[in-house]
Design a protein around this motif. Structure first.
Motif, PDB file in Angstrom:
ATOM      1  N   ASP A   1       0.786  -1.131   0.099  1.00  0.00           N
ATOM      2  CA  ASP A   1      -0.117  -0.104  -0.090  1.00  0.00           C
ATOM      3  C   ASP A   1       0.919   1.245  -0.133  1.00  0.00           C
ATOM      4  O   ASP A   1       0.656   2.335  -0.717  1.00  0.00           O
ATOM      5  N   LEU A   2       1.907   1.374   0.934  1.00  0.00           N
ATOM      6  CA  LEU A   2       3.045   2.343   0.892  1.00  0.00           C
ATOM      7  C   LEU A   2       3.612   2.609  -0.289  1.00  0.00           C
ATOM      8  O   LEU A   2       3.560   3.760  -0.977  1.00  0.00           O
ATOM      9  N   ALA A   3       4.050   1.521  -1.079  1.00  0.00           N
ATOM     10  CA  ALA A   3       4.589   1.753  -2.396  1.00  0.00           C
ATOM     11  C   ALA A   3       3.803   2.140  -3.504  1.00  0.00           C
ATOM     12  O   ALA A   3       4.214   2.984  -4.255  1.00  0.00           O
ATOM     13  N   ARG A   4       2.484   1.570  -3.587  1.00  0.00           N
ATOM     14  CA  ARG A   4       1.538   2.376  -4.336  1.00  0.00           C
ATOM     15  C   ARG A   4       1.164   3.946  -4.062  1.00  0.00           C
ATOM     16  O   ARG A   4       1.278   4.457  -5.137  1.00  0.00           O
ATOM     17  N   GLN A   5       1.089   4.274  -2.950  1.00  0.00           N
ATOM     18  CA  GLN A   5       0.747   5.441  -2.644  1.00  0.00           C
ATOM     19  C   GLN A   5       1.959   6.714  -3.092  1.00  0.00           C
ATOM     20  O   GLN A   5       1.591   7.574  -3.459  1.00  0.00           O
TER      21      GLN A   5
ATOM     22  N   SER B   1       4.531   6.031  -4.932  1.00  0.00           N
ATOM     23  CA  SER B   1       4.503   5.970  -6.497  1.00  0.00           C
ATOM     24  C   SER B   1       3.441   6.911  -7.114  1.00  0.00           C
ATOM     25  O   SER B   1       3.934   7.845  -7.859  1.00  0.00           O
ATOM     26  N   GLU B   2       2.247   6.838  -6.718  1.00  0.00           N
ATOM     27  CA  GLU B   2       1.256   7.839  -7.160  1.00  0.00           C
ATOM     28  C   GLU B   2       1.577   9.289  -6.671  1.00  0.00           C
ATOM     29  O   GLU B   2       1.300  10.242  -7.522  1.00  0.00           O
ATOM     30  N   LEU B   3       1.932   9.513  -5.627  1.00  0.00           N
ATOM     31  CA  LEU B   3       2.325  10.757  -5.077  1.00  0.00           C
ATOM     32  C   LEU B   3       3.658  11.477  -5.960  1.00  0.00           C
ATOM     33  O   LEU B   3       3.372  12.432  -6.367  1.00  0.00           O
ATOM     34  N   LEU B   4       4.448  10.758  -6.177  1.00  0.00           N
ATOM     35  CA  LEU B   4       5.552  11.053  -6.984  1.00  0.00           C
ATOM     36  C   LEU B   4       5.349  11.284  -8.519  1.00  0.00           C
ATOM     37  O   LEU B   4       5.664  12.431  -9.023  1.00  0.00           O
ATOM     38  N   GLU B   5       4.058  10.814  -9.093  1.00  0.00           N
ATOM     39  CA  GLU B   5       3.753  10.960 -10.275  1.00  0.00           C
ATOM     40  C   GLU B   5       3.181  12.279 -10.068  1.00  0.00           C
ATOM     41  O   GLU B   5       3.382  13.226 -11.223  1.00  0.00           O
ATOM     42  N   ARG B   6       2.377  12.772  -9.221  1.00  0.00           N
ATOM     43  CA  ARG B   6       1.590  13.903  -9.094  1.00  0.00           C
ATOM     44  C   ARG B   6       2.623  15.117  -8.907  1.00  0.00           C
ATOM     45  O   ARG B   6       2.362  16.310  -9.274  1.00  0.00           O
ATOM     46  N   ALA B   7       3.807  14.781  -8.217  1.00  0.00           N
ATOM     47  CA  ALA B   7       4.700  15.873  -7.972  1.00  0.00           C
ATOM     48  C   ALA B   7       5.739  15.820  -9.269  1.00  0.00           C
ATOM     49  O   ALA B   7       6.804  16.646  -9.093  1.00  0.00           O
ATOM     50  N   ASN B   8       5.514  15.308 -10.639  1.00  0.00           N
ATOM     51  CA  ASN B   8       6.341  15.175 -11.709  1.00  0.00           C
ATOM     52  C   ASN B   8       7.481  14.749 -11.586  1.00  0.00           C
ATOM     53  O   ASN B   8       8.547  15.307 -12.066  1.00  0.00           O
ATOM     54  N   TYR B   9       7.728  13.568 -10.619  1.00  0.00           N
ATOM     55  CA  TYR B   9       8.921  12.603 -10.649  1.00  0.00           C
ATOM     56  C   TYR B   9       8.782  11.742 -11.987  1.00  0.00           C
ATOM     57  O   TYR B   9       7.718  11.124 -12.254  1.00  0.00           O
ATOM     58  N   ASP B  10      10.007  11.370 -12.102  1.00  0.00           N
ATOM     59  CA  ASP B  10      10.207  10.216 -13.042  1.00  0.00           C
ATOM     60  C   ASP B  10      10.873   9.001 -12.471  1.00  0.00           C
ATOM     61  O   ASP B  10      12.068   9.220 -11.810  1.00  0.00           O
TER      62      ASP B  10
ATOM     63  N   ALA C   1      15.146  -5.569   0.008  1.00  0.00           N
ATOM     64  CA  ALA C   1      14.181  -6.148  -0.818  1.00  0.00           C
ATOM     65  C   ALA C   1      13.453  -5.502  -1.698  1.00  0.00           C
ATOM     66  O   ALA C   1      12.980  -6.158  -2.470  1.00  0.00           O
ATOM     67  N   GLU C   2      13.691  -4.233  -1.756  1.00  0.00           N
ATOM     68  CA  GLU C   2      13.176  -3.365  -2.842  1.00  0.00           C
ATOM     69  C   GLU C   2      13.862  -2.112  -2.808  1.00  0.00           C
ATOM     70  O   GLU C   2      14.159  -1.679  -1.919  1.00  0.00           O
ATOM     71  N   VAL C   3      14.125  -1.598  -4.015  1.00  0.00           N
ATOM     72  CA  VAL C   3      14.737  -0.492  -4.338  1.00  0.00           C
ATOM     73  C   VAL C   3      14.067   0.263  -5.459  1.00  0.00           C
ATOM     74  O   VAL C   3      13.968  -0.183  -6.573  1.00  0.00           O
ATOM     75  N   LEU C   4      13.639   1.598  -5.341  1.00  0.00           N
ATOM     76  CA  LEU C   4      13.058   2.436  -6.155  1.00  0.00           C
ATOM     77  C   LEU C   4      13.793   3.773  -6.257  1.00  0.00           C
ATOM     78  O   LEU C   4      13.948   4.465  -5.293  1.00  0.00           O
ATOM     79  N   LEU C   5      13.890   4.271  -7.256  1.00  0.00           N
ATOM     80  CA  LEU C   5      14.623   5.548  -7.309  1.00  0.00           C
ATOM     81  C   LEU C   5      13.792   6.538  -8.389  1.00  0.00           C
ATOM     82  O   LEU C   5      13.440   6.078  -9.263  1.00  0.00           O
ATOM     83  N   TYR C   6      13.525   7.751  -7.949  1.00  0.00           N
ATOM     84  CA  TYR C   6      12.889   8.709  -8.779  1.00  0.00           C
ATOM     85  C   TYR C   6      13.584   9.908  -8.966  1.00  0.00           C
ATOM     86  O   TYR C   6      14.166  10.364  -7.768  1.00  0.00           O
TER      87      TYR C   6
ATOM     88  N   LEU D   1      14.944   8.447  -3.002  1.00  0.00           N
ATOM     89  CA  LEU D   1      15.166   7.210  -2.742  1.00  0.00           C
ATOM     90  C   LEU D   1      14.490   6.398  -1.722  1.00  0.00           C
ATOM     91  O   LEU D   1      14.061   6.792  -0.755  1.00  0.00           O
ATOM     92  N   TYR D   2      13.774   5.119  -2.307  1.00  0.00           N
ATOM     93  CA  TYR D   2      12.889   4.361  -1.550  1.00  0.00           C
ATOM     94  C   TYR D   2      13.557   2.878  -1.231  1.00  0.00           C
ATOM     95  O   TYR D   2      13.640   2.353  -2.509  1.00  0.00           O
TER      96      TYR D   2
END
Length: 399
Positions: free
Chosen positions: A86-90, A92-101, A130-135, A167-168
């Motif tokens: 749930d956190l990863a989804r939220q 991701s959506e927040l970063l998209e709305r803040a114009n992150y890639d 376990a999970e690495v996300l970068l925007y 960095l997530y």
């Protein structure tokens, strides 16, 4: 270097966008009233929208926050895995709305393999997570001159610089005791926000970054060590080596000449051992000191680049996303009003981008479809036969 895409992020404050539009003087009295009322409605809508988003994010992140100082109470059947998803989804959506890639795994892998601009070798083991996300947001091309030792040579390096990097990281449920992350809380999620990060220095953002020695560094330590070692052997250890060789030859039966270990011989052996020990200690200290200087450079650089951690990152992103949504809606609404006639989405998009380019020397890729959908949701505009119109009722909105 790949060609950079145009900015989606509008690099002006919401309050400034509002004033920039009003100063254009393109609205008549009726349109001006509509614009001011519409602006209040837009700001009120997104204020309430992101207030709800903030509480949803706080609930999703609480059990995963490594900095939380309040107790966790299990009042529902929600498990940790669902909270993580749930956190990863939220986020991701927040970063998209803040114009992150989002940075793809291929781009991240290429960045981690590239040479650091700080002229040091950095190593990151992604298997620790376990999970690495970068925007990223706000990419631009830059140049920097790298100088060699004693300014013997210079090299101009071109690189991509990111204005903002998020960095997530989600830690594994079971941490390896040998890992540099052994002190971290298993299963926790870490968020970091940085500024002005070169693509070649992505490694420095990770908490398990290790500073390694390059071939050049090893040569700078190894060659002087070999030279000085030869000098020590020939000038200070001659007597010790002769005595040691004689002892070994007698003990191994290579010759029959007995070697007497008198006081003088023992002093020679101890002096030689001390000289060797001092020499080895000096070389080890040189290696440690050079590595320490590398770590200091890394720490000093991160001190100026780190903007926020964990829950603080979420609050910054919420504010950034609210600003972005308001700015896009305000611009679309103003230019529809200023046109004094219906416009297609393409015409509106072109007018806004040309205005930024010519009036404010800023080239960007305006997300017109998203902006128009927001106006339609707020009943400020509607589409008819592929053309967008201002809603007649928008002038009556009061705030």
């Amino acid at each position: 270097m790949p060609k950079l895409a145009l900015l989606r992020f509008i690099p002006f404050r919401r309050a400034d966008i509002l004033q920039m539009c009003l100063q254009e003087g393109q609205l008549d009295a009726e349109s001006l009233v509509k614009f001011k009322n519409g602006a209040r409605q837009i700001e009120r809508h997104f204020r309430d929208d992101f207030h709800r988003a903030k509480h949803a994010l706080k609930d999703a992140y609480f059990s995963l926050d490594p900095d939380a100082d309040t107790r966790l109470v299990h009042l529902d059947n929600r498990d940790t895995a669902s909270s993580q998803d749930d956190l990863a989804r939220q986020v991701s959506e927040l970063l998209e709305r803040a114009n992150y890639d989002k940075v793809t795994p291929e781009v991240l892998s290429k960045a981690l393999d590239s040479a650091s601009l700080f002229d040091i070798r950095l190593v990151v083991n992604l298997d620790d997570f376990a999970e690495v996300l970068l925007y990223t947001r706000g990419a631009s091309e830059r140049e920097e001159v790298i100088r060699g030792p004693f300014n013997l040579w210079r090299k101009t390096v071109r690189f991509v610089n990111y204005d903002r990097v998020v960095l997530y990281l989600r830690f594994k449920d079971e941490m390896n005791e040998d890992s540099s992350l052994a002190g971290c809380r298993p299963g926790a999620t870490m968020l970091k926000l940085f500024q002005n990060v070169p693509d070649a220095d992505m490694e420095m953002l990770f908490p398990n970054t290790q500073v390694g020695m390059r071939l050049r560094d090893k040569l700078m330590i190894g060659i002087p060590a070999l030279v000085s070692g030869g000098v020590v052997l020939t000038t200070k250890l001659g007597a010790t080596l002769v005595l040691t060789g004689s002892l070994l030859g007698f003990w191994l039966g290579w010759h029959n000449d007995e070697v007497t270990l008198d006081r003088k011989a023992i002093i020679v052996l101890l002096a030689g051992a001390g000289t060797i020990g001092a020499y080895l200690w000096k070389q080890i200290s040189n290696f440690k000191n050079r590595k320490l200087r590398f770590n200091e450079a890394l720490t000093r650089n991160l001190y100026f680049k780190l903007l926020d951690n964990n829950a603080g990152v979420l609050y910054r992103l919420l504010d950034d996303a609210e600003e972005s949504e308001c700015k896009e809606s305000l611009l679309a609404y103003y230019f529809l009003l200023a046109a004094h006639q219906p416009l297609s989405a393409q015409e509106l998009d072109q007018r806004i981008e040309v205005w930024f380019s010519q009036r404010w020397q800023c080239r960007l890729d305006f997300d017109v479809d998203d902006a128009l959908q927001k106006l339609a949701k707020l009943n400020l505009a509607y589409i008819d036969a592929d053309y967008w119109h201002i809603s007649a009722l928008s002038a009556d909105v009061e705030g």
